[in-house]
Write an enzyme that holds these catalytic residues in place. Structure first.
Site: not given
Ligand code: GUN
Length: 295
Positions: A54, A121, A98
């Protein structure tokens, strides 16, 4: 017949090119640089690899990006204080924490602490509620990516029988909701299957479009789909390692078998995965535009 491969990698690249141009224009014409912070607690290897990807993408697109890594034993209170600081920071338009978080931290409390206007998100209850009633909001990245893939691949969703396998808050519930709405990539008749569904194959065999987010490797096999189905495989399962130590991935769909019957199918890797990160970037650009009064 062998299916057309819907390459998330290629579609994601195209969207990133569009975003890069948009970011350059925002900087030049309005002095606005999208800002994204990714907060990682601990050192879970899968989370580290997602967050690194990311950050790299944000950097490539010309964002102001911050990687904020906190120790596994950080207190909930300290994490909430950090989020509050980013909520107030005008150079940051998107905040991503995350998941999963360590057991001693209440995930709901943390997600609720993020300013909904910075919740790129799309997990905050305010954004989830806005999504369900079709108001402007940040769409969760994976379902958002699936819609873009369907639209950009020319898949007709209006009137289609869509079957979603999986009912998670991150994928199953939102994609089912979005695809029944009156919108691009929507207007479908939607069925959701889950772990208590009596006969999953009965439903999947009726699907014109099958979205699989079950979280289990190769649970959808060729005998469970009809000829001409469009298959979106959201699964990312680590089923082993190469001699060099690289993870071997497979989806929730038995790709080799199902591709012989499907009209189109997404591969794993290179399908939904690259789209998810790209839609996070798209949401962050949207957040920065809204903050600056440009959208
Ligand atoms: N963990 C697995 N997928 C995601 C996601 O799309 N966003 C976040 N913040 N954590 C994750």
């Amino acid at each position: 017949m062998s299916a057309k491969i819907i390459s998330g990698k290629d579609i994601a690249r195209q969207i990133r090119e569009e975003l890069k141009a948009e970011v350059a224009e925002m900087k030049k014409d309005h002095g606005v640089t999208p800002g994204l912070v990714t907060i990682l607690v601990g050192e879970n290897p899968a989370s580290v690899s997602y967050v690194t990807a990311k950050q790299k993408t944000a950097h490539d697109l010309g964002f102001h990006s911050i990687q904020d890594t906190q120790p596994e034993n950080i207190s909930e209170e300290d994490l909430l204080t950090i989020i509050e600081q980013y909520n107030r920071d005008e150079s940051i338009h998107g905040i991503l924490v995350q998941l999963p978080l360590p057991g001693h931290i209440d995930e709901k409390k943390v997600l609720n602490a993020i300013d909904p206007d910075k919740d790129v998100d799309g997990f905050h209850p305010v954004n989830v509620g806005r999504m369900v009633i079709g108001e402007r909001c940040f769409l969760p990245c994976t379902p958002h990516g699936i819609l873009e893939m369907l639209i950009r691949s020319g898949v007709e969703t209006s009137g289609a029988e869509v079957v979603v396998v999986g009912r998670s808050n991150i994928v199953g519930k939102p994609i089912a909701n979005l695809m029944l709405q009156k919108r691009a990539g929507g207007n479908a008749t939607v069925t959701i299957c889950h772990t208590r569904t009596k006969d999953v194959a009965f439903h999947t065999r009726r699907a014109d479009i099958l979205v699989v987010a079950a979280g289990r490797p190769k649970v959808i096999t060729a005998d469970m789909v009809k000829d001409g189905v469009v298959v979106i495989d959201v699964g990312v399962n680590r089923i082993g390692k190469t001699p060099e130590g690289k993870a071997i991935l497979c989806g929730d769909v038995d790709f080799e078998g199902v591709k012989e019957k499907a009209a189109a199918i997404t591969p794993v890797p290179g399908g939904v995965g690259p789209m998810t990160i790209t839609m996070l970037m798209k949401n962050t650009v949207q957040a920065a535009k809204q903050f600056a009064g440009l959208a």
